[in-house]
Design a protein around this motif. Structure first.
Motif, PDB file in Angstrom:
ATOM      1  N   THR A   1       0.776   7.256  -6.256  1.00 60.12           N
ATOM      2  CA  THR A   1      -0.811   7.327  -6.784  1.00 60.12           C
ATOM      3  C   THR A   1      -1.304   8.671  -6.279  1.00 60.12           C
ATOM      4  O   THR A   1      -1.111   9.359  -5.251  1.00 60.12           O
TER       5      THR A   1
ATOM      6  N   THR B   1       2.756   1.503  -3.540  1.00 58.25           N
ATOM      7  CA  THR B   1       2.029   2.006  -4.814  1.00 58.25           C
ATOM      8  C   THR B   1       1.247   3.378  -4.231  1.00 58.25           C
ATOM      9  O   THR B   1       1.025   4.228  -5.149  1.00 58.25           O
ATOM     10  N   GLY B   2       1.052   3.526  -3.090  1.00 54.89           N
ATOM     11  CA  GLY B   2       0.219   4.729  -2.647  1.00 54.89           C
ATOM     12  C   GLY B   2       1.175   6.046  -2.924  1.00 54.89           C
ATOM     13  O   GLY B   2       0.656   6.906  -3.186  1.00 54.89           O
TER      14      GLY B   2
ATOM     15  N   ARG C   1      -6.316   2.749   2.757  1.00 55.12           N
ATOM     16  CA  ARG C   1      -5.054   2.148   3.412  1.00 55.12           C
ATOM     17  C   ARG C   1      -3.833   3.056   2.768  1.00 55.12           C
ATOM     18  O   ARG C   1      -2.915   3.389   3.724  1.00 55.12           O
ATOM     19  N   GLN C   2      -4.057   3.165   1.619  1.00 57.27           N
ATOM     20  CA  GLN C   2      -2.905   3.820   0.906  1.00 57.27           C
ATOM     21  C   GLN C   2      -2.838   5.346   1.462  1.00 57.27           C
ATOM     22  O   GLN C   2      -1.833   5.902   1.900  1.00 57.27           O
TER      23      GLN C   2
ATOM     24  N   ASP D   1       0.843  -1.162  -0.063  1.00 59.77           N
ATOM     25  CA  ASP D   1       0.047  -0.158   0.051  1.00 59.77           C
ATOM     26  C   ASP D   1       0.804   1.157  -0.012  1.00 59.77           C
ATOM     27  O   ASP D   1       0.461   2.252  -0.872  1.00 59.77           O
ATOM     28  N   TYR D   2       1.904   1.187   0.735  1.00 60.97           N
ATOM     29  CA  TYR D   2       2.865   2.488   0.704  1.00 60.97           C
ATOM     30  C   TYR D   2       3.512   2.717  -0.611  1.00 60.97           C
ATOM     31  O   TYR D   2       3.669   3.571  -1.218  1.00 60.97           O
TER      32      TYR D   2
ATOM     33  N   ARG E   1      -6.249   7.471  -3.950  1.00 60.71           N
ATOM     34  CA  ARG E   1      -5.772   6.514  -3.266  1.00 60.71           C
ATOM     35  C   ARG E   1      -6.796   5.786  -2.423  1.00 60.71           C
ATOM     36  O   ARG E   1      -7.891   6.356  -2.205  1.00 60.71           O
ATOM     37  N   THR E   2      -6.702   4.482  -2.006  1.00 66.27           N
ATOM     38  CA  THR E   2      -7.295   3.604  -1.292  1.00 66.27           C
ATOM     39  C   THR E   2      -7.263   4.193   0.333  1.00 66.27           C
ATOM     40  O   THR E   2      -6.362   4.906   0.488  1.00 66.27           O
TER      41      THR E   2
END
Length: 212
Positions: free
Chosen positions: A60, A56-57, A68-69, A53-54, A65-66
């Motif tokens: 992004t 990719t976040g 969690r991200q 998540d980190y 972002r999701t």
């Protein structure tokens, strides 16, 4: 001046690195009462280790972002804000398996971000964190600053390398070494480190007096 103190030892009140680093931070504040102090305790409030998540976040757009991200990137952003706001950075760590603590390594992973603290250009990478004084307080059971064991010290070379990559080249090391060699060695190590802390604080006080 803003001072950022980052501690990472799991030994709590028994930690020599935390003790000496905290002493340095307090004496720098005492030398110039206008100084402010921010403490980042990586044991009481550990940073999450790098996960998908980190990874990719951070690449992004914020609006995409999701949850969690957004959460993990927000944590990283907060750590970055502390770093950029600081004029002086104090990093405290024990010497664990010939390197820094994993908690401090997680801090490094969060502040080493492309486009934030470093960038790649035509001439290669460039550090974007400039104009800061960094003190590394390193406690070790043995002696690694000289003698045959120097080659086993991966902590100081690593920190100098990564900090320099980010633009922080004014780095001074305060060692509390030999603390595993008996009570007398502990006393001597703390006395030597404290003398260096006092010299740094005195120099700071002199600079404040001259400026006034």
């Amino acid at each position: 001046m803003s001072i950022l103190l980052v501690t990472s030892s799991p030994r709590g009140a028994a930690s020599h690195s935390t003790r000496v680093a905290t002493d340095l931070a307090r004496k720098l504040v005492a030398a110039d009462p206008s100084n402010t102090l921010v403490v980042r305790d990586l044991v009481a409030n550990p940073l999450p280790h790098i996960d998908p998540d980190y990874a990719t976040g951070i690449y992004t757009p914020a609006e995409a972002r999701t949850p969690r991200q957004a959460e993990v990137v927000g944590v990283s952003d907060a750590v970055l804000d502390e770093l950029f706001a600081a004029d002086t950075v104090i990093l405290a760590t024990g010497f664990i398996n010939f390197n820094i603590s994993s908690t401090l390594k997680s801090w490094v992973d969060h502040v080493a971000r492309s486009g934030k603290t470093f960038a790649y250009g035509e001439n290669g990478p460039k550090g974007l964190v400039a104009g800061k004084k960094v003190y590394i307080v390193l406690a070790s059971g043995g002696i690694y600053s000289e003698g045959a064991a120097v080659q086993m010290d991966h902590a100081v070379p690593y920190l100098r390398s990564v900090l320099g990559f980010l633009g922080m080249t004014d780095v001074e090391v305060i060692r509390v070494e030999g603390v595993g060699m008996g009570a007398d060695a502990v006393t001597a190590a703390l006395a030597k480190a404290t003398a260096k802390v006092d010299a740094i604080a005195a120099a700071t006080a002199d600079q404040v007096a001259i400026a006034a």
